[in-house]
Design an enzyme around this catalytic site. Structure first.
Site, PDB file in Angstrom:
ATOM      1  N   THR A   1      35.615 -15.333   8.766  1.00  0.00           N
ATOM      2  CA  THR A   1      35.400 -16.547   9.558  1.00  0.00           C
ATOM      3  C   THR A   1      34.203 -16.343  10.471  1.00  0.00           C
ATOM      4  O   THR A   1      34.018 -15.272  11.054  1.00  0.00           O
ATOM      5  CB  THR A   1      36.632 -16.913  10.409  1.00  0.00           C
ATOM      6  OG1 THR A   1      36.953 -15.834  11.286  1.00  0.00           O
ATOM      7  CG2 THR A   1      37.822 -17.249   9.536  1.00  0.00           C
TER       8      THR A   1
ATOM      9  N   ASP B   1      39.668 -12.726  10.077  1.00  0.00           N
ATOM     10  CA  ASP B   1      39.504 -13.750  11.097  1.00  0.00           C
ATOM     11  C   ASP B   1      38.881 -13.099  12.330  1.00  0.00           C
ATOM     12  O   ASP B   1      39.575 -12.568  13.194  1.00  0.00           O
ATOM     13  CB  ASP B   1      40.849 -14.379  11.442  1.00  0.00           C
ATOM     14  CG  ASP B   1      40.696 -15.656  12.253  1.00  0.00           C
ATOM     15  OD1 ASP B   1      39.553 -16.017  12.587  1.00  0.00           O
ATOM     16  OD2 ASP B   1      41.722 -16.286  12.553  1.00  0.00           O
ATOM     17  N   ALA B   2      37.551 -13.090  12.373  1.00  0.00           N
ATOM     18  CA  ALA B   2      36.831 -12.475  13.489  1.00  0.00           C
ATOM     19  C   ALA B   2      35.925 -13.469  14.198  1.00  0.00           C
ATOM     20  O   ALA B   2      35.444 -13.186  15.293  1.00  0.00           O
ATOM     21  CB  ALA B   2      36.013 -11.285  12.995  1.00  0.00           C
ATOM     22  N   LYS B   3      35.652 -14.614  13.566  1.00  0.00           N
ATOM     23  CA  LYS B   3      34.873 -15.702  14.165  1.00  0.00           C
ATOM     24  C   LYS B   3      33.567 -15.201  14.778  1.00  0.00           C
ATOM     25  O   LYS B   3      33.199 -15.584  15.891  1.00  0.00           O
ATOM     26  CB  LYS B   3      35.706 -16.465  15.201  1.00  0.00           C
ATOM     27  CG  LYS B   3      36.956 -17.119  14.618  1.00  0.00           C
ATOM     28  CD  LYS B   3      37.710 -17.916  15.663  1.00  0.00           C
ATOM     29  CE  LYS B   3      38.940 -18.580  15.071  1.00  0.00           C
ATOM     30  NZ  LYS B   3      40.009 -17.625  14.728  1.00  0.00           N
ATOM     31  N   ARG B   4      32.844 -14.375  14.049  1.00  0.00           N
ATOM     32  CA  ARG B   4      31.601 -13.834  14.549  1.00  0.00           C
ATOM     33  C   ARG B   4      30.495 -14.888  14.505  1.00  0.00           C
ATOM     34  O   ARG B   4      30.447 -15.717  13.603  1.00  0.00           O
ATOM     35  CB  ARG B   4      31.183 -12.614  13.732  1.00  0.00           C
ATOM     36  CG  ARG B   4      32.153 -11.435  13.819  1.00  0.00           C
ATOM     37  CD  ARG B   4      32.318 -10.950  15.257  1.00  0.00           C
ATOM     38  NE  ARG B   4      32.909  -9.627  15.315  1.00  0.00           N
ATOM     39  CZ  ARG B   4      34.125  -9.353  15.786  1.00  0.00           C
ATOM     40  NH1 ARG B   4      34.890 -10.343  16.223  1.00  0.00           N
ATOM     41  NH2 ARG B   4      34.573  -8.116  15.832  1.00  0.00           N
TER      42      ARG B   4
END
Length: 279
Positions: A125, A95-98
């Site tokens: 993510t 879960d890093a939402k890059r």
């Protein structure tokens, strides 16, 4: 060739159930566990979660930010956590939402989706709000590596609506547009596509959206944010079989006792199983 993420996820969900447990070592939770808010506490926390649950949950979702806040030593703990979780048989969704463009997006993808990277994860993510096309480097590398992506579409935070519910010139809102892109990515994939959407379990009725993207739907919001496993069929409708409910604090607050962590995860898994349609 590496088996695609969607196929591996489908098998894990069928064998273990769809529960995804977050690994979120924020400072208050470390304190609740009686651990120091330092790298040693971070490592103890993460290792305990993996050892307690890696043989019984389908997916772990480590939140990169809680490791990155300790700098290089925290990232080293994250590398070890990912490797140990995968070695134990669980899938890892980072879960890093890059989200960025061009070579920068490609570099983010290489950090998490290149097979020889120390942070290689089964899925990542990503944020599409520089335009869905900006994710192309991650899409390409995910396909090459047999990994997956989870694209922010209809998130559980209230602030997300000002972007995700905004209506485009063609009359379709942004969240629905992201779902349509993902459906196109997953066309023809069996038993499940590798490109999923993040869709909050707190939304209530989503029948106006086409959630049948032939890919997984990560559902945050179960537990501490107020949604329950019993809410899932009403939110996701016919797409329920592809939902991956995420629980973080609802399970983690029972640590550091390993038996209590396992019992909490099993309760959520049983409740989710009971909520799913039979047959």
């Amino acid at each position: 060739m590496t088996e695609p993420f969607g196929a591996r996820l489908r098998r894990a969900m069928d064998e273990r159930g769809p529960l995804c447990v977050g690994i979120d070592p924020h400072s208050s939770l470390l304190t609740e566990w009686g651990l120091n808010d330092d790298v040693a506490g971070l490592e103890r926390f993460s290792r305990t979660v993996v050892e307690a649950l890696s043989d019984r949950v389908a997916v772990f979702k480590p939140q990169s930010a809680f490791f990155e806040r300790f700098g290089s030593r925290g990232v080293a703990v994250l590398e070890k956590t990912v490797q140990e979780a995968r070695a134990a048989g669980a899938l890892v969704l980072m879960d890093a939402k890059r989200g960025d463009i061009g070579s920068t997006m490609a570099a983010y993808a290489e950090a998490f989706l290149r097979k020889d990277s120390p942070l290689f994860s089964d899925a990542l993510t990503v944020s599409p709000y520089l335009g869905y096309g900006s994710l192309s480097p991650a899409v390409v590398l995910a396909r090459e590596s047999g990994a997956g992506l989870f694209v922010l579409a209809l998130t559980s935070n209230p602030e997300g609506g000002e972007v995700q519910h905004a209506v485009r010139a063609d009359g379709r809102n942004v969240g629905a547009t992201m779902l349509a892109h993902l459906a196109a990515e997953n066309t023809g994939e069996e038993p499940l596509g590798s490109f999923g959407a993040v869709v909050g379990a707190t939304h209530g009725d989503l029948s106006s959206y086409d959630l049948d993207i032939n890919g997984p739907l990560l559902a945050p919001g179960v537990g501490a944010q107020g949604a329950t496993p019993a809410d899932l069929p009403g939110v996701f409708g016919a797409a329920i079989r592809n939902v991956v409910p995420n629980v973080s604090r609802g399970v983690l607050r029972h640590g550091p006792d390993v038996s209590a962590l396992r019992a909490s995860a099993e309760r959520f898994a049983d409740e989710i199983r009971s909520a799913l349609p039979t047959g």
